[in-house]
Design an enzyme around this catalytic site. Structure first.
Site, short mmCIF file in Angstrom:
data_model
loop_
_atom_site.label_atom_id
_atom_site.label_comp_id
_atom_site.label_asym_id
_atom_site.label_seq_id
_atom_site.Cartn_x
_atom_site.Cartn_y
_atom_site.Cartn_z
N SER A 18 0.82 -1.22 0.00
CA SER A 18 0.00 0.00 0.00
C SER A 18 0.85 1.26 0.00
O SER A 18 1.82 1.38 0.76
CB SER A 18 -0.91 0.01 1.22
OG SER A 18 -1.57 1.26 1.30
N LYS A 69 -13.07 -4.59 1.82
CA LYS A 69 -13.95 -3.45 1.51
C LYS A 69 -15.45 -3.75 1.66
O LYS A 69 -16.23 -2.85 1.90
CB LYS A 69 -13.67 -2.94 0.09
CG LYS A 69 -12.37 -2.18 -0.03
CD LYS A 69 -12.22 -1.53 -1.39
CE LYS A 69 -10.95 -0.72 -1.47
NZ LYS A 69 -10.89 0.10 -2.68
N ASN A 90 -14.25 2.11 1.91
CA ASN A 90 -12.78 2.12 2.00
C ASN A 90 -12.30 3.01 3.14
O ASN A 90 -11.10 3.22 3.29
CB ASN A 90 -12.15 2.58 0.68
CG ASN A 90 -12.40 4.04 0.40
OD1 ASN A 90 -13.37 4.61 0.88
ND2 ASN A 90 -11.53 4.67 -0.36
N ASP A 106 -13.69 6.18 -3.06
CA ASP A 106 -13.10 5.78 -4.35
C ASP A 106 -13.76 6.52 -5.52
O ASP A 106 -13.08 6.90 -6.48
CB ASP A 106 -13.24 4.26 -4.56
CG ASP A 106 -12.22 3.48 -3.74
OD1 ASP A 106 -11.15 4.03 -3.42
OD2 ASP A 106 -12.50 2.31 -3.42
N GLY A 132 -15.21 -3.82 -17.46
CA GLY A 132 -14.94 -4.46 -16.17
C GLY A 132 -16.12 -4.29 -15.23
O GLY A 132 -16.91 -3.34 -15.37
N GLY A 134 -15.71 -5.32 -11.61
CA GLY A 134 -15.21 -5.67 -10.28
C GLY A 134 -15.40 -4.51 -9.32
O GLY A 134 -16.26 -3.64 -9.52
N GLY A 135 -14.56 -4.48 -8.28
CA GLY A 135 -14.68 -3.46 -7.25
C GLY A 135 -14.49 -2.05 -7.79
O GLY A 135 -15.23 -1.12 -7.44
N ALA A 136 -13.49 -1.87 -8.64
CA ALA A 136 -13.21 -0.53 -9.15
C ALA A 136 -14.37 -0.04 -10.02
O ALA A 136 -14.75 1.14 -9.97
CB ALA A 136 -11.91 -0.54 -9.96
N TYR A 228 -2.53 1.93 -12.20
CA TYR A 228 -1.44 2.92 -12.02
C TYR A 228 -0.05 2.29 -12.09
O TYR A 228 0.95 3.00 -11.99
CB TYR A 228 -1.63 3.74 -10.74
CG TYR A 228 -1.84 2.92 -9.50
CD1 TYR A 228 -3.12 2.58 -9.10
CD2 TYR A 228 -0.76 2.49 -8.73
CE1 TYR A 228 -3.33 1.82 -7.96
CE2 TYR A 228 -0.96 1.73 -7.60
CZ TYR A 228 -2.25 1.39 -7.22
OH TYR A 228 -2.45 0.63 -6.09
N GLY A 249 -4.43 5.89 -13.42
CA GLY A 249 -5.05 5.61 -12.13
C GLY A 249 -4.41 6.27 -10.92
O GLY A 249 -4.94 6.18 -9.81
P1 NDP Z 1 -11.50 -7.14 -9.47
O1 NDP Z 1 -10.75 -8.40 -9.28
O2 NDP Z 1 -12.66 -6.84 -8.58
O3 NDP Z 1 -12.02 -7.08 -11.01
C1 NDP Z 1 -11.16 -7.41 -12.07
C2 NDP Z 1 -11.86 -7.11 -13.39
O4 NDP Z 1 -10.93 -7.39 -14.46
C3 NDP Z 1 -13.09 -7.98 -13.64
O5 NDP Z 1 -14.05 -7.22 -14.33
C4 NDP Z 1 -12.51 -9.10 -14.53
O6 NDP Z 1 -13.47 -9.72 -15.35
C5 NDP Z 1 -11.53 -8.32 -15.36
N1 NDP Z 1 -10.52 -9.19 -15.96
C6 NDP Z 1 -9.50 -9.82 -15.33
N2 NDP Z 1 -8.78 -10.54 -16.20
C7 NDP Z 1 -9.37 -10.39 -17.41
C8 NDP Z 1 -9.10 -10.90 -18.72
N3 NDP Z 1 -8.07 -11.73 -18.95
N4 NDP Z 1 -9.90 -10.53 -19.74
C9 NDP Z 1 -10.96 -9.68 -19.50
N5 NDP Z 1 -11.26 -9.18 -18.30
C10 NDP Z 1 -10.48 -9.52 -17.26
O7 NDP Z 1 -10.42 -5.98 -9.39
P2 NDP Z 1 -10.62 -4.43 -9.01
O8 NDP Z 1 -11.85 -3.92 -9.65
O9 NDP Z 1 -10.44 -4.25 -7.56
O10 NDP Z 1 -9.32 -3.81 -9.72
C11 NDP Z 1 -9.21 -3.74 -11.13
C12 NDP Z 1 -8.04 -2.84 -11.51
O11 NDP Z 1 -8.26 -1.54 -11.00
C13 NDP Z 1 -6.70 -3.30 -10.91
O12 NDP Z 1 -5.73 -3.11 -11.89
C14 NDP Z 1 -6.48 -2.36 -9.75
O13 NDP Z 1 -5.11 -2.13 -9.50
C15 NDP Z 1 -7.14 -1.10 -10.26
N6 NDP Z 1 -7.62 -0.23 -9.17
C16 NDP Z 1 -7.16 1.06 -9.12
C17 NDP Z 1 -7.59 1.91 -8.14
C18 NDP Z 1 -7.06 3.31 -8.10
O14 NDP Z 1 -7.21 3.99 -7.07
N7 NDP Z 1 -6.48 3.81 -9.16
C19 NDP Z 1 -8.56 1.49 -7.12
C20 NDP Z 1 -9.01 0.12 -7.27
C21 NDP Z 1 -8.52 -0.69 -8.26
P3 NDP Z 1 -14.26 -11.05 -14.85
O15 NDP Z 1 -15.40 -10.57 -14.01
O16 NDP Z 1 -14.70 -11.69 -16.12
O17 NDP Z 1 -13.28 -11.88 -14.08
#
Ligand code: NDP
Length: 283
Positions: A18, A69, A90, A106, A132, A134-136, A228, A249
């Site tokens: 971190s 989170k 967060n 966030d 995407g 996921g969490g972000a 980032y 990022g």
């Molecule tokens: P999650 O694990 O929650 O989500 C990951 C996402 O990436 C999902 O939508 C997943 O799809 C997709 N993914 C992973 N591999 C592949 C692939 N091979 N092909 C297509 N899609 C793929 O992660 P987060 O949302 O927490 O984080 C995502 C990114 O954001 C990371 O790089 C993280 O470092 C960055 N981030 C940056 C922040 C900032 O402050 N700048 C804050 C939070 C995150 P699927 O659902 O199909 O698996």
């Protein structure tokens, strides 16, 4: 009376990566506040104990990172409506009598990073494409809809996850429309959009890049990647070479920390050149 010693930290598992301690400790120094911000490695099964211990330890609060989170919400006395809508938090603030309140900054961080890059950008400017789910993505989609984005085209490799995110956020009273499209349509979905945001981990260091032809993306569109490391992902490089304004990022990461510092220590800190330099040196 002597000024109290300010204490805050970040709970995660693992947490050694971190950059939050670097940011907050620099701000404490810049603002002449006696205190410290520490990494708090907390195993998932001990999260409740750790959170409940914050008031007794004299903490003003803490940040939460992976994997806490969502789970942390169960231990709050109160949850800010925005964090509740997002379904994740967060930030914990310890209030009077040791009450714990959960927030999510966030979305603020993401939005502020866009505005810092292009001050005239407005969410109302047009449809947004978010890759995407996921969490972000949660923070990104909700913050855009809250600020007036007319629609979000949401595409994820696993479409059901996008559907679930859309139904949760729509059920949470988000304005604007979330259109879930198949991942295979990620290039045609770019047509007419004002902003493209990558929230997948594709393009991160040691990950394959995001394969995306930008031919249908309007030249005026802003292109953002929440990754980032590296600072310029293959997507951002491609967009920059095409003449787009690009946003990495790092701005989101630094801006999400500002309201947390304010909540604990009463001052809204700025992203100074010194902070940027210190952060860049770690990437
Ligand atoms: P999650 O694990 O929650 O989500 C990951 C996402 O990436 C999902 O939508 C997943 O799809 C997709 N993914 C992973 N591999 C592949 C692939 N091979 N092909 C297509 N899609 C793929 O992660 P987060 O949302 O927490 O984080 C995502 C990114 O954001 C990371 O790089 C993280 O470092 C960055 N981030 C940056 C922040 C900032 O402050 N700048 C804050 C939070 C995150 P699927 O659902 O199909 O698996």
């Amino acid at each position: 009376m002597a000024q109290p010693f300010g204490l805050a930290g970040v709970m995660g598992w693992p947490v050694s990566h971190s950059r939050s301690p670097l940011m907050h400790n620099l701000w404490l120094k810049q603002h002449g506040i006696a205190g410290v911000y520490v990494p708090l490695p907390v195993q998932p099964e001990r999260l409740g104990e750790a959170l409940r211990g914050l008031p007794a330890l004299g903490f003003a609060g803490c940040n939460l990172t992976i994997p806490h989170k969502v789970a942390a919400m169960a231990y709050m006395d109160e949850i800010d409506p925005l964090a509740r809508r997002m379904g994740a938090m967060n930030l914990v603030v310890v209030g009077p009598e040791g009450r714990l309140t959960g927030f999510n900054t966030d979305g603020f961080g993401f939005w502020q990073s866009l505005v810092d890059a292009q001050p005239q950008f407005r969410a109302e400017a047009g449809p947004v494409v978010v890759l995407g789910a996921g969490g972000a993505a949660r923070a990104v989609v909700l913050s855009l809809l809250e600020r007036g984005a007319p629609s979000v085209r949401l595409l994820n490799r696993t479409e059901e996850k996008a559907q679930q995110l859309a139904s949760e956020l729509s059920g949470a009273g988000a304005h604007g429309v979330i259109d879930v499209l198949p991942w295979t349509q990620r290039e045609s979905a770019l047509e007419g959009c004002a902003l493209l945001v990558n929230t997948t981990s594709l393009g991160m260091q040691d990950q394959p890049g995001l394969a995306l032809r930008l031919d249908d993306l309007p030249r005026t569109a802003l292109v953002c990647d929440v990754i980032y490391v590296p600072l310029e992902t293959p997507l951002l490089k491609q967009a920059r070479e095409r003449g787009h304004v690009t946003v990495n990022g790092l701005g989101m990461l630094m801006n999400q920390a500002r309201p947390a510092f304010q909540a604990w220590f009463g001052v809204m800190p700025e992203i100074t050149p010194e902070l940027k330099q210190a952060m860049l040196a770690t990437l």
